[in-house]
Design an enzyme around this catalytic site. Structure first.
Site, PDB file in Angstrom:
ATOM      1  N   ASP A  78       0.844  -1.198   0.000  1.00 22.87           N
ATOM      2  CA  ASP A  78       0.000   0.000   0.000  1.00 22.87           C
ATOM      3  C   ASP A  78       0.877   1.245   0.000  1.00 22.87           C
ATOM      4  OD1 ASP A  78      -2.605  -1.349   0.312  1.00 22.87           O
ATOM      5  OD2 ASP A  78      -1.799  -1.920   2.262  1.00 22.87           O
ATOM      6  N   ASP A  80       0.696   5.403   0.752  1.00 21.76           N
ATOM      7  CA  ASP A  80      -0.021   6.565   1.263  1.00 21.76           C
ATOM      8  C   ASP A  80       0.761   7.821   0.896  1.00 21.76           C
ATOM      9  OD1 ASP A  80      -1.817   4.812   2.389  1.00 21.76           O
ATOM     10  OD2 ASP A  80      -0.873   4.848   4.366  1.00 21.76           O
ATOM     11  N   ASP A 178       3.417   7.567  14.770  1.00 21.73           N
ATOM     12  CA  ASP A 178       3.732   6.671  15.881  1.00 21.73           C
ATOM     13  C   ASP A 178       5.217   6.315  15.975  1.00 21.73           C
ATOM     14  OD1 ASP A 178       3.683   5.030  13.616  1.00 21.73           O
ATOM     15  OD2 ASP A 178       1.782   4.101  14.168  1.00 21.73           O
TER      16      ASP A 178
END
Length: 533
Positions: A78, A80, A178
């Site tokens: 994926d 982003d 994070d």
């Protein structure tokens, strides 16, 4: 200024801070000659999104786990993108773009159609905000919808962020991410990596380190606890581990997960088990002391992970994901809960209930006990039920049943389930091989397989022990001196065999049940075998 001074005096600190002072890190631009990312591993569609945003005058970068994987020489699944354009501005640049989310507003830019479509997720740089100054609500996303509707930044009573839609510069956006290895930005146009928190160094040291104070970050978003386990599991084959300070508060912070909506927890559990690292995830949960308490259904999966059937299902799921094949949550959950269904079914059979209603009742009980209303009893539950109900029907290979079975939409899932049962010895291997051949055979071959099944059925019937009636001894004479057959009538318990000279008694032939030894459709004759004995 006075507030900052008081916070520093009282020792207050917030994520990404040191002594109350925000620490956004120092911007480092790492050229291609140093980071070594192979541009060919970058998805063309993600690069096009970045290029389009930059041509419109905005900043734009590939961000997060994709950058981490590129640095490790892996091809990300994926991609982003992060930008300083607002969601509305992003949407205006692409023909097929949709703003989604309330907690975090993002844009999905869609490329292609049908099964070949690809979604590039675009988020706007978010500002660093002191959560102590955020709007506070007493409930959660579900119970406080009306109150949250007009808020851009809000937390609940425990400090969990419920809204985070205040835009800011890139350095602040990096601070609110994070782990350091997930907080890097890559520009596929200039091929520069932007790093604020020594993520490149941590990637080389194979360390997962939380940005800011770990306990506070877990409290902001408890799902980060699950993400920590997931990243550790995914990267453990490469030698990565969570650093001690980031791992220390994990167990204690688990109680925060009780406030996360059940639907989100259900989705996060599936990510742990269906992203190609299920076995490694189980190992990490046990290693970190978190094998219980995250989510009830996950607890069951961890508890049964070493049983032959569930382990085979987890290994098979990992294999399919890594081969790029689709996986369905209904299949894996059906495997995890099969032991409950089988035991409940057998208990009802022991009570002499009819097999099919007994199976349906056992399934209902498992749904109530293990799944509840999370799935909405919709497609997930329907698919699981079909897989389970199909199992006893595999035992019947005569008549029209096999032809009807292979036409069912969920046949392949049901067969794969039975195939796993054969692999661990729950059903006969020959049965799985027969169905493997039947589903791909032409009409002529199917006729041969049906004949083979009939012959096997006859052989089983012949192999069954035959209980013969033993004729009784000749009856004693009637006290009146007459033969027994001439007495007024047969005495209680008399044999059906007539005495010599009497009229022969007509014997009633027992009618054979339809389907023979193969069992009735729905599992009547196959229930014990299908239940794995």
């Amino acid at each position: 200024m006075i507030k900052k001074f008081l916070d520093k005096l009282m020792g207050k600190s917030t994520p990404g801070t040191a002594g109350g002072k925000p620490h956004f890190g120092k911007r480092e631009e790492v050229p291609a000659s140093m980071h070594g990312i192979n541009p060919e591993l970058v998805d063309r569609r993600a690069a096009d999104v970045v290029a389009t945003l930059k041509q419109a005058g905005f900043e734009a970068y590939i961000v997060g786990g994709a950058v981490r994987d590129l640095l490790l020489g892996l091809r990300p699944k994926d991609f982003d993108v992060a930008t300083n354009a607002t969601p509305e501005q992003v949407k205006g640049l692409f023909r097929r773009a949709f703003i989604i989310g309330k907690r975090f507003r993002i844009v999905h830019v869609v490329h292609g159609r049908g099964r070949e479509h690809e979604v590039i997720e675009v988020s706007t740089f978010r500002a660093y905000l002191d959560n102590a100054a955020a709007g506070q609500v007493a409930g959660n996303e579900k119970t406080s919808k009306a109150q949250l509707s007009g808020m851009q930044h809000a937390v609940d009573a425990s400090g969990r962020v419920l809204r985070d839609n205040v835009w800011g510069p890139q350095d602040e956006d990096a601070t609110r991410r994070d782990f350091t290895v997930n907080a890097m930005y890559y520009d596929p146009v200039s091929q520069i990596v932007v790093d604020y928190h020594k993520g490149l160094q941590d990637a080389k040291k194979k360390t997962l380190r939380m940005i800011g104070d770990p306990a506070t970050r877990y409290r902001e978003d408890p799902v980060r606890i699950i993400r920590a386990v997931r990243f550790a599991a995914k990267l453990s084959p490469l030698g990565f581990s969570i650093d001690a300070k980031s791992a220390a508060p994990l167990v204690q912070s688990q109680t925060l997960l009780a406030e996360v909506p059940q639907s989100r927890m259900f989705d996060e559990m599936l990510k742990l088990l269906q992203t190609g690292h299920a076995i490694a995830t189980i190992e990490q949960l046990r290693k970190l002391g978190m094998s219980k308490g995250i989510y009830p259904l996950l607890d069951v999966a961890v508890e049964r992970a070493d049983t032959p059937f569930v382990k085979a299902a987890l290994v098979d799921t990992d294999r399919r994901v890594n081969e790029g094949k689709p996986v369905a949550p209904s299949f894996l959950l059906a495997c995890v809960l099969w032991d409950d269904v089988r035991n409940g079914w057998q208990e009802r059979l022991n009570q002499r209930q009819h097999p099919l209603p007994a199976l349906q009742e056992a399934i209902d009980e498992v749904f109530d006990k293990r799944i509840g209303d999370v799935s909405g009893r919709g497609k997930l539950a329907a698919d699981m039920r079909e897989i389970w109900v199909m199992q006893p029907r595999f035992e019947k290979r005569v008549g029209n049943t096999p032809f009807g079975m292979v036409m069912q939409p969920r046949f392949r899932a049901g067969f794969d389930f039975m195939r796993l049962r054969a692999d661990v010895g729950e059903v006969d291997e020959a049965l799985a091989e027969w169905w493997q051949d039947f589903q791909t055979a032409d009409d002529e071959r199917r006729d041969d397989l049906m004949d083979q099944a009939k012959e096997e059925q006859k052989a089983r019937q012949k192999a069954q022990p035959v209980v013969k009636r033993v004729p009784r001894a000749a009856p004693a004479a009637d006290p009146r001196g007459l033969p027994r057959a001439e007495s007024n009538g047969p005495a209680e318990g008399d044999s059906e065999f007539p005495s010599e000279g009497g009229a022969p008694k007509k014997r009633r032939r027992r009618r054979r049940k339809p389907g023979g030894a193969g069992g009735t459709e729905g599992g009547a004759g196959a229930a014990p075998a299908a239940a794995g004995e």
